[in-house]
Design a protein around this motif. Sequence first.
Motif, mmCIF file in Angstrom:
data_model
loop_
_atom_site.group_PDB
_atom_site.id
_atom_site.type_symbol
_atom_site.label_atom_id
_atom_site.label_comp_id
_atom_site.label_asym_id
_atom_site.label_seq_id
_atom_site.Cartn_x
_atom_site.Cartn_y
_atom_site.Cartn_z
ATOM 1 N N ALA A 298 66.640 20.275 166.560
ATOM 2 C CA ALA A 298 66.154 20.053 167.823
ATOM 3 C C ALA A 298 67.197 20.460 168.948
ATOM 4 N N GLU A 299 68.447 20.069 168.837
ATOM 5 C CA GLU A 299 69.517 20.260 169.862
ATOM 6 C C GLU A 299 69.832 21.694 170.210
ATOM 7 N N HIS A 300 69.296 22.517 169.334
ATOM 8 C CA HIS A 300 69.586 23.717 169.353
ATOM 9 C C HIS A 300 68.818 24.589 170.330
ATOM 10 N N PHE A 301 67.453 24.183 170.545
ATOM 11 C CA PHE A 301 66.656 24.975 171.285
ATOM 12 C C PHE A 301 66.723 25.225 172.753
ATOM 13 N N PRO A 302 67.337 23.894 173.307
ATOM 14 C CA PRO A 302 67.870 24.138 174.775
ATOM 15 C C PRO A 302 69.090 25.184 174.948
ATOM 16 N N ASP A 327 56.692 17.925 165.987
ATOM 17 C CA ASP A 327 57.995 18.393 166.840
ATOM 18 C C ASP A 327 57.788 19.423 167.615
ATOM 19 N N GLY A 330 58.285 19.186 171.953
ATOM 20 C CA GLY A 330 59.809 18.784 172.092
ATOM 21 C C GLY A 330 60.291 19.969 171.930
ATOM 22 N N ASN A 331 60.498 20.809 170.760
ATOM 23 C CA ASN A 331 61.027 22.295 170.633
ATOM 24 C C ASN A 331 60.790 23.108 171.513
ATOM 25 N N GLY A 334 62.462 22.265 174.881
ATOM 26 C CA GLY A 334 63.513 22.536 174.717
ATOM 27 C C GLY A 334 64.175 23.847 175.206
ATOM 28 N N ASN A 337 63.193 24.113 179.025
ATOM 29 C CA ASN A 337 64.138 23.369 180.167
ATOM 30 C C ASN A 337 65.467 24.263 179.739
ATOM 31 N N GLY A 338 65.939 24.410 178.754
ATOM 32 C CA GLY A 338 67.256 25.176 178.485
ATOM 33 C C GLY A 338 67.250 26.561 179.399
#
Length: 344
Positions: A298-302, A327, A330-331, A334, A337-338
Amino acid sequence: MRVVHSPLHARHQGGKELHRGELVPCFESPARAELILEAVRRAGFEVSEPRALSAQELLGVHDAGFVDFLRTAHAEWRAAGKEGFMIPSAFPARGLRQDRVPAGLNGRMGFYCFDPGTPIVEGTWDAALAAAGCAVTAAELVAEGAPSAYALCRPPGHHAGHAVYGGYCFLNNAALAAQRLRELGLARVAVLDVDAHHGNGTQEIFWERADVLYVSLHGTPETDYPYFLGWADERGAGAGEGFTRNLPLPRDARWPEYAAALEEALEAVGRFGAGALVVSLGVDTFAGDPISPIALGAEHFPLLGARLASLRLPTVIVQEGGYAVADIGGNVLGVLNGFERGGD
């Protein structure tokens, strides 16, 4: 970023797919779009409905007979006394003729479809046309000066070709967005496909065109759907030779491998000199996705969103896959937002 979405997506539900020898409920479900919608609204994005799209407006990308089949298939099915969902049982594979459209409904279903995993139900046409309208409307917003727009499309589209549906896709939303941008005066448009599966339909539609670049990152066709396209040696033909670029990834690729391929893709888009970018966004690259060949966190999508924004192009983001339903909101958020932060 403006978000375009239609509630008509919910009319496409209730079918089953043949998945690895079992008839199961479709992984592609209405909950996907509803959870994304909830996430983007909660984050404060402005959501609007698309303009109505006519079947005639699809013909810059799709075959007229194919469009007419999708529009009328389920009504014909019902008129023949059938109920429920439609999936084909025979296809024009090697050695069989592909130049004659059968008169019968079952034959036409197999002629226009390439898998038994994409059911047509009573509301499929309404949902597919509304999804296409989301993508076209988002493209029009960008052509009018918006720096970016997100088309929350369902059903997805990148597996749908000029005259074929499959892979949960009926109309090619991303291709329709790119075509609309061209019609509105942009000389060159790039389509960057970051779904976990190769966008065989988008590749086919633009295969012989030099005005639209198609670049895709996806799981290798050695092991992953749609299996029969997406190799690195597929580069277009005729006027389009060199304007298709495939970057297949090994099964269960992690972020370092994915990020390296993404940089290659971004460099290809930069060299092309596009006036706008269409992103086929699938978050089925998530490690928790039930049908994913790629394993991002999940941290990679932004990070993905920020890298897409680094191109500094007017951008239409079109929703494709993502089947880890809990999920998915949120993904997707992400990525959005990124992208927003990356464009600051």
